[in-house]
Motif scaffolding. Structure first.
Motif, PDB file in Angstrom:
ATOM      1  N   GLY A  80      31.640  51.066  70.648  1.00 38.76           N
ATOM      2  CA  GLY A  80      31.974  49.658  70.829  1.00 38.76           C
ATOM      3  C   GLY A  80      30.794  48.762  70.499  1.00 38.76           C
ATOM      4  N   LYS A  81      29.622  49.122  70.976  1.00 36.46           N
ATOM      5  CA  LYS A  81      28.423  48.316  70.719  1.00 36.46           C
ATOM      6  C   LYS A  81      28.002  48.364  69.253  1.00 36.46           C
ATOM      7  CE  LYS A  81      26.470  48.315  75.374  1.00 36.46           C
ATOM      8  NZ  LYS A  81      25.311  48.668  76.239  1.00 36.46           N
ATOM      9  N   LEU A  82      28.307  49.465  68.594  1.00 36.79           N
ATOM     10  CA  LEU A  82      27.991  49.586  67.171  1.00 36.79           C
ATOM     11  C   LEU A  82      29.006  48.860  66.285  1.00 36.79           C
ATOM     12  CD1 LEU A  82      26.940  53.346  67.021  1.00 36.79           C
ATOM     13  CD2 LEU A  82      25.431  51.383  66.612  1.00 36.79           C
ATOM     14  N   GLY A  83      30.128  48.471  66.868  1.00 37.93           N
ATOM     15  CA  GLY A  83      31.159  47.769  66.119  1.00 37.93           C
ATOM     16  C   GLY A  83      32.017  48.654  65.246  1.00 37.93           C
ATOM     17  N   ALA A  97      37.690  51.115  63.762  1.00 34.69           N
ATOM     18  CA  ALA A  97      37.835  51.891  62.521  1.00 34.69           C
ATOM     19  C   ALA A  97      37.888  53.394  62.778  1.00 34.69           C
ATOM     20  CB  ALA A  97      36.678  51.572  61.568  1.00 34.69           C
ATOM     21  N   LEU A  98      37.223  53.840  63.860  1.00 34.27           N
ATOM     22  CA  LEU A  98      37.116  55.275  64.113  1.00 34.27           C
ATOM     23  C   LEU A  98      38.223  55.830  65.015  1.00 34.27           C
ATOM     24  CD1 LEU A  98      33.252  55.724  64.586  1.00 34.27           C
ATOM     25  CD2 LEU A  98      34.640  56.223  62.566  1.00 34.27           C
ATOM     26  N   GLU A  99      38.839  54.994  65.810  1.00 31.57           N
ATOM     27  CA  GLU A  99      39.847  55.489  66.768  1.00 31.57           C
ATOM     28  C   GLU A  99      40.944  56.337  66.126  1.00 31.57           C
ATOM     29  OE1 GLU A  99      40.576  53.214  70.794  1.00 31.57           O
ATOM     30  OE2 GLU A  99      40.609  51.775  69.132  1.00 31.57           O
ATOM     31  N   PRO A 100      41.449  55.987  64.947  1.00 27.58           N
ATOM     32  CA  PRO A 100      42.491  56.829  64.340  1.00 27.58           C
ATOM     33  C   PRO A 100      42.010  58.237  63.983  1.00 27.58           C
ATOM     34  CG  PRO A 100      42.484  54.636  63.350  1.00 27.58           C
ATOM     35  CD  PRO A 100      41.237  54.750  64.164  1.00 27.58           C
TER      36      PRO A 100
END
Length: 247
Positions: free
Chosen positions: A146-149, A153-156
């Motif tokens: 989350g902090k890296l933003g 994009a990565l959740e899937p």
């Protein structure tokens, strides 16, 4: 009572007073060091530690439902405090036995770079992590992404394990090219055991304070009390440090 029978009874009583068993619930990330500590503990005290490994959240649910555990080595500090407040842990018994470190790791020695840029370049299909609802290391991974933003994009691509052990196994087996795991799973005696790794900066996630607590079922029993003391000793602390934990 005949003399020999009396002597045998006294010997059995004496042995029972000095050799006992303790049922220990151990956070999955602490599997390797605790297995080593348990051997030392039995050798030094005569007490045997019966170990069960899993996620802290699941252990909490089992303890609430009457599981026979006498000591909990959690992957956080909140669960032991909560158990004390609920009367299931001995008040004031909790202490931090280790401070965990989160890493991004791949069995591929060329995949994970020293700065973790692979999370943004996205040269992979699957990313393993532990269930953030029950495993503190999974929650730390979510916070860091989350902090890296990069979280949306990565959740899937997530492959989620029940515990940090299962997340690590997903990477080992190739079901995920990389994953967020505990440093202790891939680090021993100052060296990376295999693959490639990025140590996630500590400012990207809340400190993983891992606390032990003496549970009500272990109160006043020699083995559980002895184990709590042993974990604070120099021998145990040396093992813990050798796996990359802070103390």
């Amino acid at each position: 009572m005949p003399r020999l029978t009396l002597l045998a009874a006294l010997l059995l009583t004496s042995f029972g007073a000095h050799a006992d068993e303790v049922q220990v619930a151990v956070a999955a990330n602490f599997t390797a060091p605790m297995q080593q500590i348990a051997v030392m503990f039995e050798k030094d005290t005569g007490h045997k530690a019966l170990l069960a490994f899993g996620s802290t959240g699941k252990f909490y649910a089992q303890i609430v439902n009457g599981a026979p555990f006498e000591v909990l080595l959690a992957a956080d500090d909140e669960t032991p405090i909560r158990l004390e407040k609920e009367g299931l842990g001995v008040a004031g018994s909790h202490f931090t036995y280790a401070i965990g470190k989160l890493v991004l790791w791949s069995a591929n020695p060329d995949l994970v770079d020293a700065g973790g840029a692979v999370l943004k370049t996205g040269n992979f299909k699957h990313l393993a992590l532990a269930n953030p609802k029950t495993a503190p290391y999974g929650a730390a991974a979510m916070e860091a992404m989350g902090k890296l933003g990069v979280l949306p994009a990565l959740e899937p691509r997530f492959v989620q394990g029940d515990s940090i052990t299962q997340a690590h196994q997903f990477v080992v087996s190739g079901n995920a090219e990389l994953g967020f795991v505990a440093l202790s799973q891939v680090f021993k005696e100052g060296k990376l055991s295999s693959g490639s790794m990025w140590a996630v900066p500590a400012n990207l996630y809340a400190p993983i304070l891992q606390d032990a607590v003496l549970l009500g079922k272990g109160k006043d029993k020699p083995a559980p009390v002895a184990l709590m003391a042993y974990l604070k000793g120099e021998k145990a602390r040396a093992v813990i440090k050798s796996y990359g934990y802070d103390l």
